[in-house]
Scaffold this motif. Sequence first.
Motif, PDB file in Angstrom:
ATOM      1  N   VAL A 118       0.823  -1.213   0.000  1.00  0.00           N
ATOM      2  CA  VAL A 118       0.000   0.000   0.000  1.00  0.00           C
ATOM      3  C   VAL A 118       0.854   1.259   0.000  1.00  0.00           C
ATOM      4  N   ALA A 119       1.958   1.232   0.732  1.00  0.00           N
ATOM      5  CA  ALA A 119       2.803   2.431   0.842  1.00  0.00           C
ATOM      6  C   ALA A 119       3.381   2.846  -0.499  1.00  0.00           C
ATOM      7  N   ARG A 120       3.500   1.912  -1.429  1.00  0.00           N
ATOM      8  CA  ARG A 120       4.018   2.247  -2.755  1.00  0.00           C
ATOM      9  C   ARG A 120       2.933   2.835  -3.661  1.00  0.00           C
ATOM     10  N   ILE A 121       1.687   2.696  -3.233  1.00  0.00           N
ATOM     11  CA  ILE A 121       0.570   3.148  -4.061  1.00  0.00           C
ATOM     12  C   ILE A 121       0.024   4.491  -3.595  1.00  0.00           C
ATOM     13  N   ILE A 122      -0.112   4.660  -2.291  1.00  0.00           N
ATOM     14  CA  ILE A 122      -0.729   5.878  -1.740  1.00  0.00           C
ATOM     15  C   ILE A 122       0.353   6.890  -1.382  1.00  0.00           C
ATOM     16  N   PRO A 123       0.323   8.085  -1.964  1.00  0.00           N
ATOM     17  CA  PRO A 123       1.358   9.083  -1.681  1.00  0.00           C
ATOM     18  C   PRO A 123       1.296   9.594  -0.241  1.00  0.00           C
ATOM     19  N   ALA A 124       2.401  10.127   0.219  1.00  0.00           N
ATOM     20  CA  ALA A 124       2.445  10.769   1.529  1.00  0.00           C
ATOM     21  C   ALA A 124       1.519  11.984   1.545  1.00  0.00           C
ATOM     22  N   GLY A 125       1.094  12.339   2.730  1.00  0.00           N
ATOM     23  CA  GLY A 125       0.238  13.507   2.896  1.00  0.00           C
ATOM     24  C   GLY A 125      -1.236  13.244   2.710  1.00  0.00           C
ATOM     25  N   ARG A 126      -1.630  11.993   2.443  1.00  0.00           N
ATOM     26  CA  ARG A 126      -3.024  11.648   2.220  1.00  0.00           C
ATOM     27  C   ARG A 126      -3.668  11.121   3.507  1.00  0.00           C
ATOM     28  N   THR A 127      -4.991  11.249   3.575  1.00  0.00           N
ATOM     29  CA  THR A 127      -5.772  10.647   4.659  1.00  0.00           C
ATOM     30  C   THR A 127      -6.348   9.342   4.152  1.00  0.00           C
ATOM     31  N   VAL A 128      -6.072   8.263   4.874  1.00  0.00           N
ATOM     32  CA  VAL A 128      -6.396   6.915   4.413  1.00  0.00           C
ATOM     33  C   VAL A 128      -7.325   6.238   5.415  1.00  0.00           C
ATOM     34  N   PHE A 129      -8.446   5.730   4.937  1.00  0.00           N
ATOM     35  CA  PHE A 129      -9.338   4.934   5.776  1.00  0.00           C
ATOM     36  C   PHE A 129      -8.968   3.468   5.627  1.00  0.00           C
ATOM     37  N   LEU A 130      -8.568   2.844   6.729  1.00  0.00           N
ATOM     38  CA  LEU A 130      -8.211   1.432   6.742  1.00  0.00           C
ATOM     39  C   LEU A 130      -9.427   0.624   7.182  1.00  0.00           C
ATOM     40  N   GLY A 131     -10.164   0.102   6.212  1.00  0.00           N
ATOM     41  CA  GLY A 131     -11.332  -0.710   6.537  1.00  0.00           C
ATOM     42  C   GLY A 131     -10.939  -2.166   6.682  1.00  0.00           C
ATOM     43  N   THR A 132      -9.859  -2.418   7.400  1.00  0.00           N
ATOM     44  CA  THR A 132      -9.261  -3.755   7.447  1.00  0.00           C
ATOM     45  C   THR A 132      -9.217  -4.359   8.845  1.00  0.00           C
ATOM     46  N   GLY A 133      -9.660  -3.612   9.853  1.00  0.00           N
ATOM     47  CA  GLY A 133      -9.670  -4.127  11.219  1.00  0.00           C
ATOM     48  C   GLY A 133      -8.369  -3.868  11.953  1.00  0.00           C
ATOM     49  N   ARG A 134      -8.481  -3.787  13.272  1.00  0.00           N
ATOM     50  CA  ARG A 134      -7.317  -3.422  14.086  1.00  0.00           C
ATOM     51  C   ARG A 134      -6.222  -4.485  14.058  1.00  0.00           C
ATOM     52  N   GLN A 135      -6.585  -5.732  13.790  1.00  0.00           N
ATOM     53  CA  GLN A 135      -5.588  -6.795  13.821  1.00  0.00           C
ATOM     54  C   GLN A 135      -4.582  -6.702  12.683  1.00  0.00           C
TER      55      GLN A 135
END
Length: 243
Positions: A118-135
């Motif tokens: 994911v870090a290679r796809i989403i640029p820095a400075g963005r707000t990202v919603f992680l709908g993947t659970g705390r685990q």
Amino acid sequence: MKRVLVLAGTSQARELIGALPDGVQVTASLAGVTREPVDLGCPTRVGGFGGVDGLAAYLRAEQIDTLVDATHPFAAQMTRQAAEAAARVGVRHVILQREGWSPQAGDDWQFIDDFEEVARIIPAGRTVFLGTGRQTLTQFSNMTGRRLLCRVIDPPQRAFPFAGGQFVVGRPPFSIAEEVAFFTQEAVDWLVVKNAGGARSRSKLDAARQLGLPVVMQRRPALPDAAVVRSVADCLEWLAVQG
């Protein structure tokens, strides 16, 4: 009397348990991730079995006839262990797993296998919603420079595991309008989700399409060699045929 063990934790599991015919003695099993799970209306055990050996021992001790794996599509370890334990003991075994999501017109999805991508796809400075659970959060430790939001059902007892993130408490399901309002309020730029499938949790994807937000989608893990059904109706039919 049939003795059925349902590995639960999904809406399909709840629906199946409620639809089983009279004469079926059903027990549900939950992993214990949620502190206050929904009442399943049947005897329910909480916690792990202790791997394949523990589950096989449980199946023998409880004289289980049929094992229904209705866990989350990404509970890959439990699904693998269930298949191995059922084969070892010789009980009937079926995986109840809903169809995955497919992109529709207007969707902007990128598929990945590992969250470290994911870090290679989403640029820095963005707000990202992680709908993947705390685990899954430890898998996003390389996402420095982004603001990360993770929604959880229970109020967190610990701080976010690294800087730049925050928990949001909420219990699904959420409507499309609620998701649109949430993403707008938090100025979300990207969504990261697992391809869990199902109508209940698709609203965030519909909201992303409506807002023109890009989505990073994790592919599902491969299933073991086992009978697979995609709906509760098909599962009930499978159980009836098996006798």
